[in-house]
Design an enzyme around this catalytic site. Structure first.
Site, short mmCIF file in Angstrom:
data_model
loop_
_atom_site.label_atom_id
_atom_site.label_comp_id
_atom_site.label_asym_id
_atom_site.label_seq_id
_atom_site.Cartn_x
_atom_site.Cartn_y
_atom_site.Cartn_z
CE1 TYR A 1 78.97 -4.14 60.68
CE2 TYR A 1 79.87 -4.09 58.47
CZ TYR A 1 79.86 -3.61 59.76
OH TYR A 1 80.72 -2.62 60.12
CD GLU B 1 89.10 13.44 41.61
OE1 GLU B 1 89.46 14.40 40.92
OE2 GLU B 1 89.08 13.45 42.86
#
Ligand SMILES: [Zn+2]
Ligand SMILES: [Zn+2]
Length: 396
Positions: free
Chosen positions: A302, A376
């Site tokens: 990349y 979460e």
């Protein structure tokens, strides 16, 4: 109610679905370029929200469009990646991976969930903003050539063409509740270097009859230290490391050849290409001078990731508005690679970090490990902030 408060309220209203989406995606991970079920899930969700969907972009990619009032005024893109890693999950959680040997250990389930959640919220208030939001759900971030490059090739950035793109990534080194930004150079290009030094093997006691590839290789590796110390501009971060050197001889046997593997990382495309040439030239020169030869194979990964300063400054200011100054931190440069960089080479881009760490809950594992997980509570920010940044940018 202000738009900001409206977003926060909508996050709370949708929270059950947001968490359920993450659990579903986490339990059903798919490897790079095999995100068929994930893409199906994303398509169904987007359609259920009433969002225009384009399926099968770069095979398993999905593009969604949310058109506000005056849709041509400005087009911006939000990106989420969807692939998982070949790791066996060691977490004992109800949403543990059901696909043996495959795990969302880089948080791409969180990115997909966040983008879905943001999409639902933005679509429900589309009469309150001008412009268009393009949703890019891409495959294959973890594996070359990089799903981002394939999405670009397959036209994900055309019709309509966004002028800005925003992406987020989980960060287990930042506490849940916080996010991180960095203007300018952020992540590195990463190229794989393979070379084979050829000589002439033989008895270790008769060097005069051999061309010793072990000694040649040693000289090459030492000489290549000059790439970073003498040729790289001090302002451009660069790393050249060799982690695999194989000379399969013995105490008294000199082998015919030596194989070497390494990585070259930097943050400037011009220098990157120049460095490839210099690495090859130095290795060839030394091998030839010592009577051997070298076969060089540099595989390009990349490009480097640059966060456009003005867009990043605006996003950071908007994040401070949304989360408070104390919850927005500055990031340091990092020489890991990320295929969001392909977008950053095409247009103004901002890649920021979502804190997911919680020491009290024991959530401290790094990405790409079998025990990686997130707090979460970070999902509320992952969804809400992304929606808020998109709106702030459209209104900028
Ligand atoms: Zn990763
Ligand atoms: Zn990742």
């Amino acid at each position: 109610m202000s738009l900001k408060d409206q977003i926060k309220t909508l996050v709370q209203e949708n929270l059950e679905e947001i968490v359920a989406n993450r659990h579903h995606l986490h339990a059903n991970p798919e490897l790079s370029y095999q995100e068929f079920e994930t893409a199906k899930f994303v398509v169904e969700k987007l359609k259920s929200y009433g969002i225009e969907v384009q399926e099968g972009v770069a095979k398993t990619g999905v593009v969604g469009l949310i058109k506000g009032k005056n849709p041509d005024k400005k087009v911006i893109a939000l990106r989420g990646d969807m692939d998982a890693l070949p790791i066996t999950e060691a977490n004992d959680v109800p949403y543990k991976s059901k696909n043996e040997g495959v795990m969302h250990a880089c948080g791409h389930d969180v990115h997909t969930t966040s983008l879905l959640g943001a999409a639902r919220i933005l679509n429900s208030i589309k009469d309150q903003f001008e412009g268009t939001i393009k949703l890019i759900f891409q495959p294959g971030e973890e594996k070359l050539p990089g799903g981002a490059s394939l999405m670009i090739k397959d036209g994900a950035l055309q019709n309509p063409e966004p002028t800005k793109i925003i992406g987020q990534h989980v960060m287990p080194f930042i506490d849940c509740g916080k996010v991180g930004f960095r203007e300018g150079m952020y992540m590195a290009s990463a190229d794989e270097i393979y070379f084979t030094v050829k000589g002439k093997g033989g008895h270790g006691a008769m060097p005069e009859k051999n061309i010793d590839p072990v000694v040649i290789t040693s000289h090459i590796i030492v000489a290549l230290q000059q790439i970073v110390s003498r040729y790289a501009a001090p302002k451009i971060p660069s790393v050249l490391s060799f982690g695999d050197v194989r000379a399969i001889g013995a105490t008294n046997v000199i082998p015919n050849e030596v194989k070497v593997q390494g990585t070259f990382r930097t943050m400037n495309e011009e220098w990157r290409m120049e460095a490839h040439e210099r690495i090859t030239k130095i290795a060839e020169g030394i091998a030839e001078g010592m009577g051997g030869s070298v076969e060089m194979d540099i595989q390009k990964g990349y490009p480097f990731l640059v966060n456009e300063p003005e867009l990043t400054r605006r996003n950071k200011a908007a994040a401070i508005e949304y989360l408070g100054e104390e919850n927005v931190v500055d990031l340091d440069i990092w020489l890991a690679a990320e295929d969001f960089s392909y977008y950053s080479q095409e247009m103004d881009a901002c890649f920021y970090r979502l804190g997911t760490r919680n020491e009290e809950k024991g959530i401290i594992s790094s990405v790409h490990t079998p025990t990686f997980d997130i707090d979460e509570d970070a999902l509320q920010i992952g969804v809400g902030l992304m929606a808020w940044l998109a709106l702030s940018e459209l209104n900028a």
